[in-house]
Design a protein around this motif. Structure first.
Motif, PDB file in Angstrom:
ATOM      1  N   GLY A   1       0.822  -1.092   0.054  1.00 56.88           N
ATOM      2  CA  GLY A   1      -0.059  -0.134   0.007  1.00 56.88           C
ATOM      3  C   GLY A   1       0.755   1.260  -0.131  1.00 56.88           C
ATOM      4  N   TYR A   2       0.312   2.341  -0.433  1.00 53.20           N
ATOM      5  CA  TYR A   2       0.975   3.519  -0.654  1.00 53.20           C
ATOM      6  C   TYR A   2       1.450   3.955   0.544  1.00 53.20           C
ATOM      7  N   LYS A   3       0.690   3.864   1.840  1.00 53.35           N
ATOM      8  CA  LYS A   3       1.257   4.487   3.016  1.00 53.35           C
ATOM      9  C   LYS A   3       2.409   3.968   3.524  1.00 53.35           C
ATOM     10  N   ALA A   4       2.625   2.501   3.199  1.00 45.65           N
ATOM     11  CA  ALA A   4       3.791   2.019   3.639  1.00 45.65           C
ATOM     12  C   ALA A   4       5.181   2.349   2.833  1.00 45.65           C
ATOM     13  N   SER A   5       4.842   2.717   1.577  1.00 46.00           N
ATOM     14  CA  SER A   5       5.945   3.076   0.801  1.00 46.00           C
ATOM     15  C   SER A   5       6.510   4.352   1.273  1.00 46.00           C
ATOM     16  N   ILE A   6       5.759   5.011   1.851  1.00 38.86           N
ATOM     17  CA  ILE A   6       6.398   6.468   2.660  1.00 38.86           C
ATOM     18  C   ILE A   6       7.726   6.169   3.365  1.00 38.86           C
ATOM     19  N   ALA A   7       7.717   5.031   3.903  1.00 36.17           N
ATOM     20  CA  ALA A   7       8.750   4.514   4.806  1.00 36.17           C
ATOM     21  C   ALA A   7      10.183   4.681   3.902  1.00 36.17           C
ATOM     22  N   ASN A   8      10.038   3.953   2.640  1.00 36.58           N
ATOM     23  CA  ASN A   8      11.351   3.906   2.026  1.00 36.58           C
ATOM     24  C   ASN A   8      11.546   5.346   1.239  1.00 36.58           C
ATOM     25  N   ILE A   9      10.713   6.113   1.006  1.00 30.57           N
ATOM     26  CA  ILE A   9      10.600   7.424   0.384  1.00 30.57           C
ATOM     27  C   ILE A   9      11.347   8.285   1.429  1.00 30.57           C
ATOM     28  N   LEU A  10      10.880   8.056   2.797  1.00 31.89           N
ATOM     29  CA  LEU A  10      11.966   8.840   3.837  1.00 31.89           C
ATOM     30  C   LEU A  10      13.260   8.180   3.709  1.00 31.89           C
ATOM     31  N   GLY A  11      13.658   7.068   3.813  1.00 32.99           N
ATOM     32  CA  GLY A  11      14.910   6.588   3.798  1.00 32.99           C
ATOM     33  C   GLY A  11      15.662   7.155   2.662  1.00 32.99           C
ATOM     34  N   ASN A  12      15.218   7.016   1.471  1.00 32.10           N
ATOM     35  CA  ASN A  12      15.856   7.775   0.259  1.00 32.10           C
ATOM     36  C   ASN A  12      15.807   9.440   0.651  1.00 32.10           C
ATOM     37  N   PHE A  13      15.073   9.922   1.275  1.00 35.97           N
ATOM     38  CA  PHE A  13      15.165  11.473   1.553  1.00 35.97           C
ATOM     39  C   PHE A  13      16.633  11.608   2.519  1.00 35.97           C
ATOM     40  N   ILE A  14      16.522  10.913   3.610  1.00 38.39           N
ATOM     41  CA  ILE A  14      17.538  10.977   4.363  1.00 38.39           C
ATOM     42  C   ILE A  14      18.956  10.648   3.552  1.00 38.39           C
ATOM     43  N   ALA A  15      18.843   9.806   2.784  1.00 42.24           N
ATOM     44  CA  ALA A  15      20.208   9.233   1.971  1.00 42.24           C
ATOM     45  C   ALA A  15      20.819  10.412   1.183  1.00 42.24           C
ATOM     46  N   MET A  16      19.801  11.174   0.421  1.00 45.30           N
ATOM     47  CA  MET A  16      20.083  12.131  -0.288  1.00 45.30           C
ATOM     48  C   MET A  16      20.621  13.516   0.459  1.00 45.30           C
ATOM     49  N   VAL A  17      20.044  13.596   1.528  1.00 45.54           N
ATOM     50  CA  VAL A  17      20.462  14.743   2.502  1.00 45.54           C
ATOM     51  C   VAL A  17      22.071  14.561   2.628  1.00 45.54           C
TER      52      VAL A  17
ATOM     53  N   ILE B   1      15.180  19.915  -3.810  1.00 45.13           N
ATOM     54  CA  ILE B   1      15.285  18.986  -4.658  1.00 45.13           C
ATOM     55  C   ILE B   1      14.491  17.761  -3.944  1.00 45.13           C
ATOM     56  N   GLU B   2      14.777  17.921  -2.433  1.00 42.90           N
ATOM     57  CA  GLU B   2      14.102  16.757  -1.460  1.00 42.90           C
ATOM     58  C   GLU B   2      12.608  16.831  -1.602  1.00 42.90           C
ATOM     59  N   VAL B   3      11.997  18.012  -1.646  1.00 44.91           N
ATOM     60  CA  VAL B   3      10.577  18.302  -1.568  1.00 44.91           C
ATOM     61  C   VAL B   3      10.128  17.686  -3.063  1.00 44.91           C
ATOM     62  N   ILE B   4      10.842  18.093  -4.122  1.00 45.45           N
ATOM     63  CA  ILE B   4      10.395  17.588  -5.446  1.00 45.45           C
ATOM     64  C   ILE B   4      10.435  15.997  -5.489  1.00 45.45           C
ATOM     65  N   SER B   5      11.526  15.419  -4.992  1.00 46.55           N
ATOM     66  CA  SER B   5      11.920  14.148  -5.027  1.00 46.55           C
ATOM     67  C   SER B   5      10.605  13.393  -4.265  1.00 46.55           C
ATOM     68  N   PHE B   6      10.365  13.787  -2.958  1.00 43.76           N
ATOM     69  CA  PHE B   6       9.293  13.362  -2.261  1.00 43.76           C
ATOM     70  C   PHE B   6       7.762  13.409  -2.936  1.00 43.76           C
ATOM     71  N   ILE B   7       7.418  14.558  -3.516  1.00 47.70           N
ATOM     72  CA  ILE B   7       6.079  14.769  -4.154  1.00 47.70           C
ATOM     73  C   ILE B   7       6.201  13.689  -5.129  1.00 47.70           C
ATOM     74  N   ILE B   8       7.375  13.664  -6.110  1.00 52.20           N
ATOM     75  CA  ILE B   8       7.283  12.770  -7.346  1.00 52.20           C
ATOM     76  C   ILE B   8       7.055  11.140  -7.013  1.00 52.20           C
ATOM     77  N   LEU B   9       7.924  10.798  -5.926  1.00 50.88           N
ATOM     78  CA  LEU B   9       8.045   9.334  -5.517  1.00 50.88           C
ATOM     79  C   LEU B   9       6.623   9.114  -4.857  1.00 50.88           C
ATOM     80  N   THR B  10       5.900  10.065  -3.970  1.00 50.96           N
ATOM     81  CA  THR B  10       4.880   9.988  -3.608  1.00 50.96           C
ATOM     82  C   THR B  10       3.769   9.746  -4.740  1.00 50.96           C
ATOM     83  N   SER B  11       3.580  10.382  -5.489  1.00 47.82           N
ATOM     84  CA  SER B  11       3.051  10.349  -6.976  1.00 47.82           C
ATOM     85  C   SER B  11       3.164   8.891  -7.436  1.00 47.82           C
TER      86      SER B  11
END
Length: 208
Positions: A34-50, A157-167
């Motif tokens: 489900g898409y809510k669970a995938s937010i976890a890996n999106i946050l992980g990617n967010f931290i990695a890029m930072v 770039i992190e906000v853009i990445s988060f929005i696109i991955l969430t989409s």
């Protein structure tokens, strides 16, 4: 300066929208949990890029790039991790139906695992360090204070990445009814596995 920022935004959208390991991972997890669970890996990617952007900003990115042996080690690590995810995806059992209660249970149990997967995928690509090292100086004004400019660029770039991955996650979740059949999910798992393995091999074969 505004024109440069617009160019940066357009470049960031283009780069993050192109399907890569993070996108494939997000789609896979969204279909599976489900898409809510995938937010976890999106946050992980967010931290990695930072982390990678910060390394580049303080000069360690250039140091890693200049050390061919260290860069090769990171590439091998990235390759092996992506191949590991590919094999894992290939062997993933098919899930034919999901219900909200089970999905919430999986979210709670798998959040840490999915977060680590997203973090691993982000960290495993040393090319991201090269990207940030090459990109940021093009949009930094040496006559102005560096830290506010760095924060603006990385947050953008992190906000853009988060929005696109969430989409991607939401779109994959909406498409899940069409992939609910066992055969369709099996094919998707195999394609996802091949994609990860392909990204891993491509990473290793790229010139430093």
């Amino acid at each position: 300066m505004i024109n440069n920022y617009v160019v940066y935004v357009l470049l960031a959208i283009t780069i993050t929208a192109i399907p890569g390991p993070a996108v494939i991972l997000t789609i896979r997890n969204s279909l599976k949990y489900g898409y809510k669970a995938s937010i976890a890996n999106i946050l992980g990617n967010f931290i990695a890029m930072v982390l990678l952007a910060t390394l580049s900003a303080v000069g360690l990115g250039a140091l890693i790039i200049s050390s061919s042996s260290l860069f090769v080690i990171l590439k091998v690590f990235g390759c092996l991790y992506l191949i590991y995810l590919g094999i894992k995806s290939w062997k993933t059992p098919c899930i034919q139906k999901r219900n909200h209660q089970k999905e919430q249970q999986i979210n709670n149990q798998k959040f840490t695992v999915l977060f680590k997967e997203g973090l691993g995928v982000g960290i495993s690509n040393p090319k991201a360090i090269a990207f940030f090292t090459a990109l940021f100086p093009q949009f930094v004004d040496p006559a102005r204070t560096f830290i506010p400019q760095f924060l603006t660029l990385i947050l953008t770039i992190e906000v853009i990445s988060f929005i696109i991955l969430t989409s991607y996650a939401i779109s994959a979740s909406l498409a899940s009814p069409f992939l609910s059949k066992k055969r369709a999910m099996a094919i998707f798992n195999k394609l996802t596995g091949i994609s990860f393995i392909g990204f891993g091999i491509a990473l290793l074969c790229e010139d430093s």
